[in-house]
Scaffold this active site. Structure first.
Site, PDB file in Angstrom:
ATOM      1  N   PHE A  92       0.835  -1.193   0.000  1.00 21.93           N
ATOM      2  CA  PHE A  92       0.000   0.000   0.000  1.00 21.93           C
ATOM      3  C   PHE A  92       0.874   1.249   0.000  1.00 21.93           C
ATOM      4  O   PHE A  92       1.857   1.331   0.729  1.00 21.93           O
ATOM      5  CB  PHE A  92      -0.898  -0.012   1.244  1.00 21.93           C
ATOM      6  N   ASN A 194      -3.123   2.366  10.619  1.00 23.73           N
ATOM      7  CA  ASN A 194      -3.736   2.751   9.351  1.00 23.73           C
ATOM      8  C   ASN A 194      -4.167   1.457   8.670  1.00 23.73           C
ATOM      9  O   ASN A 194      -3.450   0.906   7.833  1.00 23.73           O
ATOM     10  CB  ASN A 194      -2.746   3.529   8.480  1.00 23.73           C
ATOM     11  N   PRO A 195      -5.349   0.942   9.049  1.00 24.07           N
ATOM     12  CA  PRO A 195      -5.768  -0.384   8.599  1.00 24.07           C
ATOM     13  C   PRO A 195      -6.482  -0.330   7.250  1.00 24.07           C
ATOM     14  O   PRO A 195      -6.797   0.757   6.745  1.00 24.07           O
ATOM     15  CB  PRO A 195      -6.768  -0.782   9.692  1.00 24.07           C
TER      16      PRO A 195
END
Length: 287
Positions: A92, A194-195
């Site tokens: 990500f 920050n999932p």
């Protein structure tokens, strides 16, 4: 070979990116130019003329960006606070709004000696490594369940350690596991997360849909599944006065604060806006 004005190359790049639907065409055009030239974006005005190969190199990257390849995949890095981390396929890409969460977290541990910090769903390791850079005395733990993300995090951790930063403690694990970091229960000064939080039915830009790993973006239960585990972990790990910060979808501005407030040990629950004013992360303190 005749040199050309850099300004014209940037104008043309902006036009191409704007036509392709890129959200910030001028900014991306300038960042591509600064990457090719190896100079800070702010110093581009000091480079009035460039050779044809430079113009061609800028053009090649611009056409890739116009295909909605993330800018960070083209440059190979993304910023977080005062550091950068390498990113690419399988991990990500950190976003600018997460720096607000970082700033809040650093304010929590300001003045604390040897703070213990846990970064849940660490991905590239950006948050954990940014904290370690700012606080060399901190003991920073980071965890992720995805092997590819951990490979990137390990690479970035090794690079930061080689640059002189304090090493972080990197683990493979599932934050749904209530025994994870059990030895730290009640001892942690700061928990950051920050999932994956985007509801599965949400339409996302091509940069996200085609390049970010889906498991790092989307979560079940309307985007709340992993957040529930993060709240539980924060309530368990934090010491009194410790801080919890969780990033979330802009549709979660009410529900996430409610989830956190339901844990009686967590107090001072506040939702914070992102750079565009939308609800983006919620914080709390351990009472």
């Amino acid at each position: 070979m005749k040199r050309q004005p850099l300004r014209l190359a940037i104008i043309e790049a902006t036009r191409i990116l704007e036509r392709a639907g890129v959200a910030s065409p001028r900014t991306d055009a300038e960042l591509i130019a600064s990457h090719v030239l190896g100079v800070e974006r702010s110093r581009l005005p000091l480079v009035p003329l460039v050779d044809q190969p430079v113009v061609e190199a800028i053009g090649q990257l611009v056409h890739q960006r116009a295909k909605r390849v993330p800018l960070q995949h083209l440059t190979g890095w993304a910023p977080m606070g005062r550091i950068t981390v390498d990113v690419g396929a399988g991990v990500f890409v950190p976003r600018p709004e997460t720096e607000l969460l970082l700033e809040w977290g650093l304010s929590v541990i300001e003045g604390r000696e040897y703070p213990v910090v846990v970064d849940l769903c660490t991905g590239s390791g950006a948050l954990a490594l940014a904290v370690a850079h700012e606080r060399p005395d901190a003991v920073v733990y980071a965890v992720d369940i995805d092997p590819q993300a951990l490979a990137w995090a390990r690479h970035n951790a090794e690079a930061r350690a080689a640059a002189g930063d304090t090493a972080i403690r990197l683990y493979s694990g599932d934050i749904a596991d209530g025994s994870m970091f059990a030895e730290l229960d009640g001892l942690v000064d700061l928990v950051l997360c920050n999932p994956p939080y985007v509801p599965p039915s949400t339409e996302v830009p091509p940069e996200v849909a085609d390049f970010d790993p889906p498991q790092a973006v989307f979560a079940q239960e309307g985007g709340l599944e992993v957040i529930r585990y993060a709240v539980a972990a924060g309530a368990r790990l934090l010491k009194p006065t410790g801080g919890l910060a969780i990033e979330h979808d802009d549709t979660h501005g009410t529900v996430v604060p409610e989830l956190i407030a339901a844990r009686r040990v967590l107090t001072d629950v506040r939702c914070h806006p992102d750079l565009t004013g939308r609800p983006r992360f919620t914080t709390a303190r351990r009472g």
